[in-house]
Design a protein around this motif. Structure first.
Motif, mmCIF file in Angstrom:
data_model
loop_
_atom_site.group_PDB
_atom_site.id
_atom_site.type_symbol
_atom_site.label_atom_id
_atom_site.label_comp_id
_atom_site.label_asym_id
_atom_site.label_seq_id
_atom_site.Cartn_x
_atom_site.Cartn_y
_atom_site.Cartn_z
ATOM 1 N N GLN A 26 -9.974 9.457 1.063
ATOM 2 C CA GLN A 26 -8.570 9.470 0.638
ATOM 3 C C GLN A 26 -7.701 10.254 1.627
ATOM 4 O O GLN A 26 -6.563 9.870 1.899
ATOM 5 C CB GLN A 26 -8.436 10.099 -0.747
ATOM 6 N N CYS A 29 -6.221 8.325 4.400
ATOM 7 C CA CYS A 29 -5.341 7.221 4.002
ATOM 8 C C CYS A 29 -3.912 7.681 3.748
ATOM 9 O O CYS A 29 -3.671 8.798 3.298
ATOM 10 C CB CYS A 29 -5.877 6.581 2.717
ATOM 11 N N VAL A 33 -1.541 3.389 0.724
ATOM 12 C CA VAL A 33 -2.536 2.509 1.346
ATOM 13 C C VAL A 33 -2.815 1.291 0.469
ATOM 14 O O VAL A 33 -2.811 1.383 -0.759
ATOM 15 C CB VAL A 33 -3.848 3.276 1.646
ATOM 16 N N TRP A 35 -5.805 -1.383 -0.160
ATOM 17 C CA TRP A 35 -7.250 -1.550 0.041
ATOM 18 C C TRP A 35 -7.628 -2.907 -0.527
ATOM 19 O O TRP A 35 -7.512 -3.108 -1.728
ATOM 20 C CB TRP A 35 -7.963 -0.424 -0.702
ATOM 21 N N LYS A 52 -3.904 6.169 -3.065
ATOM 22 C CA LYS A 52 -5.127 6.969 -3.035
ATOM 23 C C LYS A 52 -5.895 6.882 -4.349
ATOM 24 O O LYS A 52 -7.126 6.917 -4.355
ATOM 25 C CB LYS A 52 -4.801 8.422 -2.683
ATOM 26 N N VAL A 55 -7.923 3.809 -4.056
ATOM 27 C CA VAL A 55 -9.113 4.051 -3.234
ATOM 28 C C VAL A 55 -10.195 4.700 -4.089
ATOM 29 O O VAL A 55 -11.364 4.308 -4.045
ATOM 30 C CB VAL A 55 -8.773 4.918 -2.004
ATOM 31 N N LYS A 114 -2.476 7.607 9.722
ATOM 32 C CA LYS A 114 -3.230 7.396 8.472
ATOM 33 C C LYS A 114 -3.540 5.914 8.298
ATOM 34 O O LYS A 114 -2.805 5.056 8.793
ATOM 35 C CB LYS A 114 -2.417 7.877 7.254
ATOM 36 N N VAL A 115 -4.604 5.611 7.552
ATOM 37 C CA VAL A 115 -4.926 4.224 7.236
ATOM 38 C C VAL A 115 -3.886 3.721 6.230
ATOM 39 O O VAL A 115 -3.770 4.265 5.132
ATOM 40 C CB VAL A 115 -6.352 4.094 6.649
#
Length: 147
Positions: A26, A29, A33, A35, A52, A55, A114-115
């Motif tokens: 997390q 990210c 994010v 996912w 997050k 995630v 960050k992702v």
């Protein structure tokens, strides 16, 4: 961040994954994010998850529903804000006892270090077959589901 820094962040993320460190993943990210993986009615960690908390949800669902017996990230390709990773895994579905192999590609998109997006592409048929309940038929010990 440079392409190499993004690649190193992904490598750290995979180490966190292998250690069961969801918080570490997390932290890599962005707050918003996305996912994603292909949706499957049988696979509880498939589809799209946001933020997050998403995630945490996808990784918790994964750890509760499968036992990952093999996970190998084999090739990393980094360019610009993207890192693509080719790998393979083997998992056993806790509910069915079925094992499946999955050759996969993960694509990470970075924004501001960050992702911001994670996309998983893999053998969705093998996963669905392993998760799908069967009546009266059980996979033989040592048999692996493949598509």
């Amino acid at each position: 961040m440079s392409s190499e820094q993004n690649k190193q962040a992904v490598i750290r993320g995979y180490q966190c994954f292998k250690n069961g460190d969801i918080r570490g993943i997390q932290d890599l990210c962005a707050d918003d994010v996305l996912w994603t993986s292909a949706e499957s009615e049988y696979v509880p960690f498939s589809g799209g998850f946001r933020g997050k908390d998403g995630v945490n949800e996808v990784l918790t669902n994964m750890s509760q529903s499968i036992e990952m017996t093999q996970f190998e990230s084999q090739t990393f390709i980094a360019e610009g804000d993207k890192v693509a990773v080719v790998g393979m895994s083997r998992a056993t579905v806790r509910a069915t006892g079925k094992t499946y192999d999955n050759s996969w590609v993960h694509v990470f998109t970075f924004k501001d270090g960050k992702v911001s997006r994670f996309e998983a592409f893999g053998d969705t048929a093998a996963a669905a077959n392993a998760f799908k309940p069967t009546q009266g038929v059980r996979q033989q010990p040592g048999e692996t589901a493949r598509h």
